[in-house]
Design a protein around this motif. Structure first.
Motif, PDB file in Angstrom:
ATOM      1  N   CYS A  66       0.647  -1.392  -0.388  1.00  0.00           N
ATOM      2  CA  CYS A  66       0.103   0.005   0.396  1.00  0.00           C
ATOM      3  C   CYS A  66       1.132   0.853  -0.376  1.00  0.00           C
ATOM      4  O   CYS A  66       0.547   2.070  -0.043  1.00  0.00           O
ATOM      5  N   LEU A  67       2.047   0.917   0.788  1.00  0.00           N
ATOM      6  CA  LEU A  67       2.718   2.291   0.721  1.00  0.00           C
ATOM      7  C   LEU A  67       3.593   2.408  -0.778  1.00  0.00           C
ATOM      8  O   LEU A  67       3.984   4.088  -1.231  1.00  0.00           O
ATOM      9  N   LEU A  68       3.102   1.293  -1.602  1.00  0.00           N
ATOM     10  CA  LEU A  68       3.804   1.548  -2.409  1.00  0.00           C
ATOM     11  C   LEU A  68       2.985   2.672  -4.222  1.00  0.00           C
ATOM     12  O   LEU A  68       3.151   3.293  -4.722  1.00  0.00           O
ATOM     13  N   LEU A  69       1.760   3.091  -3.323  1.00  0.00           N
ATOM     14  CA  LEU A  69       0.299   3.394  -4.065  1.00  0.00           C
ATOM     15  C   LEU A  69       1.118   5.096  -4.020  1.00  0.00           C
ATOM     16  O   LEU A  69       1.159   6.181  -5.146  1.00  0.00           O
ATOM     17  N   ALA A  70       1.986   6.187  -3.480  1.00  0.00           N
ATOM     18  CA  ALA A  70       2.270   7.591  -2.988  1.00  0.00           C
ATOM     19  C   ALA A  70       3.290   7.465  -4.445  1.00  0.00           C
ATOM     20  O   ALA A  70       2.979   8.428  -4.883  1.00  0.00           O
ATOM     21  N   PRO A  71       4.914   7.092  -4.547  1.00  0.00           N
ATOM     22  CA  PRO A  71       5.228   7.085  -5.472  1.00  0.00           C
ATOM     23  C   PRO A  71       4.619   6.565  -7.131  1.00  0.00           C
ATOM     24  O   PRO A  71       4.990   7.760  -7.734  1.00  0.00           O
ATOM     25  N   ALA A  72       3.265   5.534  -7.089  1.00  0.00           N
ATOM     26  CA  ALA A  72       2.952   4.996  -8.105  1.00  0.00           C
ATOM     27  C   ALA A  72       1.874   6.475  -8.756  1.00  0.00           C
ATOM     28  O   ALA A  72       1.667   7.091  -9.101  1.00  0.00           O
TER      29      ALA A  72
END
Length: 212
Positions: A66-72
Motif C-alpha cells: 500500500c505504501l507504494l501507492l504514493a510513488p505510483a
C-alpha cells in the motif's frame, strides 16, 4: 555602443520556430511547480488513503504494498502534468499562428553571451536602426508575445503566448514586450488587451497587473 542589446520588434514569419520553442520552454519551466501544486492537494491525499484502505481491507495487499501507492500516484501526477503542459503549449503555438500581430525580443551581440555578466540595452527596432550599427552579427529570439482577436463586448485583443527565455528573465524583457503589445494594440484601434495568468506565473501576473 553596448556590445549586447535586445531589440523589440514585430515578429516575422522566419521567427516562428524560435517563438514556438520559447512558448514550449515557458510551459516546461512550470512543470515542477505544477507537480507540487497538484500532488500536495488534499484531494490527492484522500485518493491515496482511500485506495490504500481498499487494497488493504478488500484485496489483502500488505502494508508495504500500500505504501507504494504514493510513488505510483506521484508518477501519475507527473505524467498528467507533462501531458497537460505539452498540450497547452501546442495549443498556444497553434493560436500564435493565427495571430493579429506578434512581437519578439531579439538579442543581438557576440556569439557567446553570459546573461549574468551583461546588462543589455533594450531598444525598439526604430531606435536600433537610428543608432550606430553594431559589429556583432549573432541574433537570438529570447522573448515573444502574441495578440489575437478577442471575442467580447468590446473590440479588444487577446494577449497570449507570452514567453521569455529563462536565461533572460528579470531583465526587463517581458516589460518591453508588454509595452510593445500595448502600443501595437493602440495602433490597431483596440480598446484594450485581455490576458490570463495562472498562480504558477507570479511574475507574469505582477507585470500584467502593474500594466493595468
Amino acid at each position: 555602443m553596448c556590445d549586447v542589446e535586445i531589440v523589440v520588434r514585430e515578429a516575422r514569419a522566419a521567427d516562428e520556430a524560435a517563438r514556438a520553442e520559447l512558448v514550449r520552454l515557458g510551459f516546461a519551466s512550470h512543470r515542477k511547480d505544477a507537480f507540487l501544486l497538484f500532488f500536495f492537494q488534499e484531494l490527492i491525499f484522500q485518493v491515496c488513503v482511500l485506495a490504500g484502505a481498499v487494497l488493504f481491507i478488500f484485496c489483502g495487499v500488505s502494508v508495504a504494498g500500500c505504501l507504494l501507492l504514493a510513488p505510483a500516484l506521484a508518477a501519475a501526477v507527473a505524467l498528467g502534468v507533462h501531458v497537460a503542459h505539452a498540450a497547452n503549449a501546442d495549443k498556444q503555438v497553434q493560436n500564435m499562428r493565427k495571430e493579429m500581430m506578434g512581437f519578439v525580443a531579439e538579442l543581438r551581440g557576440p556569439l557567446l553571451v553570459n546573461p549574468e555578466k551583461v546588462s543589455p540595452v533594450i531598444v525598439t527596432e526604430t531606435e536600433h536602426q537610428q543608432s550606430k550599427p553594431s559589429k556583432s552579427v549573432h541574433t537570438q529570439v529570447v522573448g515573444t508575445v502574441s495578440i489575437s482577436e478577442f471575442w467580447g463586448p468590446r473590440e479588444s485583443g487577446w494577449l497570449h503566448a507570452f514567453a521569455v527565455h529563462p536565461d533572460w528573465r528579470r531583465r526587463r524583457v517581458g516589460r518591453a514586450l508588454e509595452a510593445a503589445a500595448r502600443a501595437g494594440a493602440a495602433r490597431r484601434g483596440l480598446a484594450g488587451l485581455e490576458a490570463v495568468a495562472s498562480e504558477l506565473q507570479p511574475r507574469a501576473r505582477e507585470l500584467l497587473h502593474a500594466a493595468g
